[in-house]
Design a protein around this motif. Sequence first.
Motif, short mmCIF file in Angstrom:
data_model
loop_
_atom_site.label_atom_id
_atom_site.label_comp_id
_atom_site.label_asym_id
_atom_site.label_seq_id
_atom_site.Cartn_x
_atom_site.Cartn_y
_atom_site.Cartn_z
N ILE A 187 66.50 86.20 -1.07
CA ILE A 187 65.53 84.59 -0.55
C ILE A 187 65.61 84.08 -1.82
N ILE A 188 65.85 82.64 -1.64
CA ILE A 188 65.61 81.94 -2.11
C ILE A 188 64.58 80.68 -2.37
N ASP A 189 63.98 80.72 -3.45
CA ASP A 189 62.85 79.44 -4.12
C ASP A 189 63.62 77.86 -4.51
N LEU A 190 64.36 77.59 -3.54
CA LEU A 190 64.62 76.17 -4.39
C LEU A 190 64.04 74.95 -4.95
N THR A 191 62.56 75.24 -5.01
CA THR A 191 61.63 74.67 -5.37
C THR A 191 61.77 73.56 -6.63
N LYS A 192 61.68 74.39 -7.22
CA LYS A 192 62.08 74.30 -9.23
C LYS A 192 62.30 73.08 -9.54
N VAL A 193 64.43 73.04 -8.47
CA VAL A 193 65.22 72.46 -9.22
C VAL A 193 65.80 71.52 -7.91
N ASP A 194 66.86 70.96 -8.27
CA ASP A 194 67.67 69.60 -7.59
C ASP A 194 68.29 70.13 -6.79
N SER A 195 67.51 70.17 -5.12
CA SER A 195 68.91 70.63 -4.14
C SER A 195 69.87 70.52 -3.27
N LYS A 196 69.59 69.26 -3.86
CA LYS A 196 70.00 68.02 -3.17
C LYS A 196 71.97 67.86 -2.70
N LYS A 197 72.56 68.63 -3.40
CA LYS A 197 73.28 69.07 -4.27
C LYS A 197 74.50 70.49 -3.07
N LEU A 198 73.45 71.20 -2.68
CA LEU A 198 73.79 72.32 -2.09
C LEU A 198 73.39 71.83 -0.73
N SER A 199 75.00 73.06 -0.14
CA SER A 199 74.63 72.74 1.07
C SER A 199 75.54 74.35 1.77
N HIS A 200 74.37 74.63 3.03
CA HIS A 200 75.69 75.72 3.58
C HIS A 200 77.13 76.15 3.67
N GLY A 201 77.65 77.61 3.10
CA GLY A 201 78.77 77.64 3.34
C GLY A 201 79.64 77.61 1.85
N GLN A 202 78.72 77.06 0.72
CA GLN A 202 79.10 76.65 -0.69
C GLN A 202 78.97 78.20 -1.81
N THR A 203 80.00 78.44 -2.70
CA THR A 203 79.28 79.51 -3.66
C THR A 203 79.08 78.42 -4.29
N ILE A 204 77.59 79.90 -4.73
CA ILE A 204 77.20 79.41 -6.01
C ILE A 204 76.58 80.15 -6.67
N GLU A 205 75.87 79.75 -8.28
CA GLU A 205 75.71 80.99 -9.14
C GLU A 205 74.32 80.25 -9.14
N ILE A 206 73.23 81.31 -9.72
CA ILE A 206 71.88 81.20 -9.79
C ILE A 206 71.16 81.54 -10.51
N TRP A 207 70.14 81.21 -11.56
CA TRP A 207 69.96 82.21 -12.53
C TRP A 207 68.14 81.84 -12.36
N PHE A 208 67.80 83.25 -12.44
CA PHE A 208 66.39 83.50 -12.24
C PHE A 208 65.58 84.29 -13.51
N ASP A 209 64.55 84.45 -13.08
CA ASP A 209 63.45 85.34 -14.95
C ASP A 209 63.44 86.90 -13.91
N GLU A 210 62.73 86.86 -12.96
CA GLU A 210 62.07 87.36 -12.12
C GLU A 210 62.73 87.38 -10.21
N LEU A 211 63.09 89.26 -9.99
CA LEU A 211 63.53 89.02 -9.27
C LEU A 211 62.51 90.13 -7.87
N GLN A 212 61.30 89.80 -6.93
CA GLN A 212 60.42 90.00 -6.43
C GLN A 212 61.07 91.34 -5.40
N GLU A 213 60.83 92.11 -5.83
CA GLU A 213 61.14 93.70 -5.46
C GLU A 213 60.18 93.85 -3.87
N SER A 214 61.54 92.95 -2.23
CA SER A 214 60.92 92.73 -1.44
C SER A 214 61.75 93.39 -0.70
N PHE A 215 61.98 93.60 0.69
CA PHE A 215 62.96 93.57 1.36
C PHE A 215 63.38 92.47 2.59
#
Length: 114
Positions: A71-99
């Motif tokens: 589950i990704i939070d996009l609030t820190k980036v301009d996500s206007k170019k992103l849309s459903h079905g795209q293959t993307i690479e994301i960078w993050f500093d921390e992965l929260q241990e949830s399920f």
Amino acid sequence: MFLILLHSPKGNIKNTHNHQNKTTTSFSKKGILLRKEETNLLLINNKKPLKSDDSLNTQLLIDKYKDDLIIIDLTKVDSKKLSHGQTIEIWFDELQESFPPKAMVEKYHIIMDK
């Protein structure tokens, strides 16, 4: 008593609790943007969604792909170019241990449009 120190050589993030610099590493994941809404879902592990998945609500998608989702939070980036079905690479500093796990996206790159 055991003391374990973890050190990672890249990046500096200010720790607001004790005002010292803490060193962390940025991580990345590649996947398909399965859902871009209030809850954004990145499908990972080379999984490909079925066409019929388009009609599933967010909770059913999470239940179906729980082992292969972030589950990704996009609030820190301009996500206007992103849309459903795209293959993307994301960078993050921390992965929260949830399920499934959660991450705040620091930056992204579109690898392939749908």
